[in-house]
Design a protein around this motif. Structure first.
Motif, PDB file in Angstrom:
ATOM      1  N   MET A 114      56.411  32.751  12.025  1.00 41.47           N
ATOM      2  CA  MET A 114      56.487  34.066  11.407  1.00 41.47           C
ATOM      3  C   MET A 114      56.874  33.869   9.936  1.00 41.47           C
ATOM      4  O   MET A 114      57.328  32.796   9.539  1.00 41.47           O
ATOM      5  N   ASP A 115      56.735  34.930   9.118  1.00 40.37           N
ATOM      6  CA  ASP A 115      57.148  34.833   7.715  1.00 40.37           C
ATOM      7  C   ASP A 115      58.595  34.363   7.648  1.00 40.37           C
ATOM      8  O   ASP A 115      59.417  34.772   8.480  1.00 40.37           O
ATOM      9  N   THR A 116      58.897  33.550   6.676  1.00 37.87           N
ATOM     10  CA  THR A 116      60.219  32.913   6.453  1.00 37.87           C
ATOM     11  C   THR A 116      60.570  31.897   7.545  1.00 37.87           C
ATOM     12  O   THR A 116      61.687  31.391   7.570  1.00 37.87           O
ATOM     13  N   ASN A 154      49.180  24.350   7.078  1.00 32.66           N
ATOM     14  CA  ASN A 154      50.160  25.397   6.862  1.00 32.66           C
ATOM     15  C   ASN A 154      49.458  26.708   7.236  1.00 32.66           C
ATOM     16  O   ASN A 154      48.685  27.240   6.457  1.00 32.66           O
ATOM     17  N   ARG A 155      49.697  27.186   8.444  1.00 26.32           N
ATOM     18  CA  ARG A 155      48.852  28.148   9.162  1.00 26.32           C
ATOM     19  C   ARG A 155      47.529  27.464   9.482  1.00 26.32           C
ATOM     20  O   ARG A 155      47.232  26.405   8.961  1.00 26.32           O
ATOM     21  N   SER A 156      46.727  28.106  10.305  1.00 27.80           N
ATOM     22  CA  SER A 156      45.591  27.378  10.874  1.00 27.80           C
ATOM     23  C   SER A 156      44.608  28.336  11.532  1.00 27.80           C
ATOM     24  O   SER A 156      44.720  29.555  11.380  1.00 27.80           O
ATOM     25  N   GLY A 174      55.001  43.078   1.883  1.00 25.83           N
ATOM     26  CA  GLY A 174      54.153  43.106   3.082  1.00 25.83           C
ATOM     27  C   GLY A 174      54.845  42.462   4.286  1.00 25.83           C
ATOM     28  O   GLY A 174      54.546  42.806   5.437  1.00 25.83           O
ATOM     29  N   ASP A 175      55.758  41.531   4.008  1.00 28.70           N
ATOM     30  CA  ASP A 175      56.455  40.867   5.116  1.00 28.70           C
ATOM     31  C   ASP A 175      57.261  41.870   5.947  1.00 28.70           C
ATOM     32  O   ASP A 175      57.463  41.681   7.145  1.00 28.70           O
ATOM     33  N   LEU A 176      57.706  42.957   5.282  1.00 30.72           N
ATOM     34  CA  LEU A 176      58.483  43.982   6.006  1.00 30.72           C
ATOM     35  C   LEU A 176      57.595  44.748   6.989  1.00 30.72           C
ATOM     36  O   LEU A 176      58.039  45.133   8.075  1.00 30.72           O
TER      37      LEU A 176
END
Ligand code: AMP
Ligand code: MG
Length: 291
Positions: free
Chosen positions: A65-67, A121-123, A195-197
């Motif tokens: 997830m983000d962070t 880094n993601r895929s 956008g992460d929020l």
């Protein structure tokens, strides 16, 4: 580290996986950081041999997830590794050209060649995560992707690629702390994305999508590991250790030198003519870095 390995056909419930776990290391954070330095040294030596041997291909997939700590993992785990032979491929929102093609089209050119380590880094898993959560493709379309991906990864394994997949498991509360930290630390503000929020509000949906991915695509030829990631030092130590274990099992060795290598010492310096053995290699070529 077997504890974090996802066995094939496990029905993964992420609520059973503790993001705060540090049970595989007995010691303080300070001791953990020292342990990491040692493991990283081994990783450096193994990567050197991987590059020299030019035989194996290593693909590392990072999802979170983000962070969640993908960037930090790349920075710490590969700290000190020779950049020659290691590549990072980051997968962002697809470009219009990428969207005109099948979802593996942008992935395949980035997979490792012989002697290389590539970190995703993601895929392609985003096509079963963000795509599912945001309904960017109909269910009928994304549902087929579990099988495509298993087969794609199987093909890579059959062709000599070692695949390791890491889900960096942070808690919802840890994400809040990290987002707040990004807002309040001047050097981290650039990373903050409002956008992460919005994504955070969809946490439950993402967990469901992740559970499905982890349950259906952890295979002997491309296993998932669920890494407790609330503590960065522990996350890095676990991932480095898994990499070292995996590379050691490949039983790599340096390629054989040219025939009669000592004669070249004589060519370089005639003093070796009576003692060519002086120029013999000091280490056995077949020696591996296994400890
Ligand atoms: P970041 O990794 O934070 O720089 O953000 C990259 C963004 O790209 C994330 O929000 C991902 O969800 C998004 N992304 C990556 N792959 C895809 C994909 N196949 N379809 C849609 N969005 C994607
Ligand atoms: Mg982001």
């Amino acid at each position: 580290m077997k504890k974090y390995f996802v066995k094939q056909n496990t029905n993964v419930k992420l609520s059973d996986w503790d993001p705060d776990d540090t049970s595989e290391f007995e010691g303080t954070k300070k001791e953990g950081l020292i342990a990491l330095q040692k493991v990283n040294k081994k990783l450096d030596a193994l990567q050197e041999m991987l590059y020299a041997e030019h035989k194996h291909k290593i693909l590392i997939i990072l999802q979170a997830m983000d962070t969640g700590g993908k960037d930090g993992t790349i920075r710490s785990v590969f700290d000190g590794v020779n950049p020659q032979g290691v590549k990072v491929a980051s997968f962002k929102v697809p470009t219009p050209e990428e969207l005109d093609h099948d979802y593996l089209w942008r992935i395949h050119p980035n997979v490792p060649g012989k002697g290389e380590i590539v970190i995703f880094n993601r895929s392609h898993y985003e096509d079963l995560l963000v795509v599912r959560v945001h309904k960017l493709a109909p269910q009928k379309v994304w549902k087929q992707r579990f099988q495509h991906i298993n087969e794609f990864e199987r093909m890579m394994k059959d062709e000599g690629t070692t695949i390791l997949k890491f889900y960096l498991n942070i808690s919802l509360d840890e994400q809040k702390q990290r987002l707040l930290d990004r807002i309040s630390t001047p050097e981290k503000r650039w990373k903050f994305n409002p956008g992460d929020l919005e994504e955070r509000k969809l946490w439950k949906d993402y967990m469901e999508a992740y559970q499905d991915v982890l349950s259906k695509t952890s295979k002997p030829w491309a296993p998932w590991y669920i890494i407790p990631a609330n503590r960065n030092w522990y996350r890095n130590l676990v991932i480095s250790s898994i990499l070292v274990d995996t590379l050691e099992k490949l039983k790599m060795h340096y390629p054989d030198p040219v025939k009669n290598i000592s004669q070249y010492a004589v060519q370089l310096d005639p003093k070796f003519v009576d003692h060519p053995e002086i120029a013999e290699p000091l280490v056995d070529n077949k020696q591996t870095t296994e400890s």
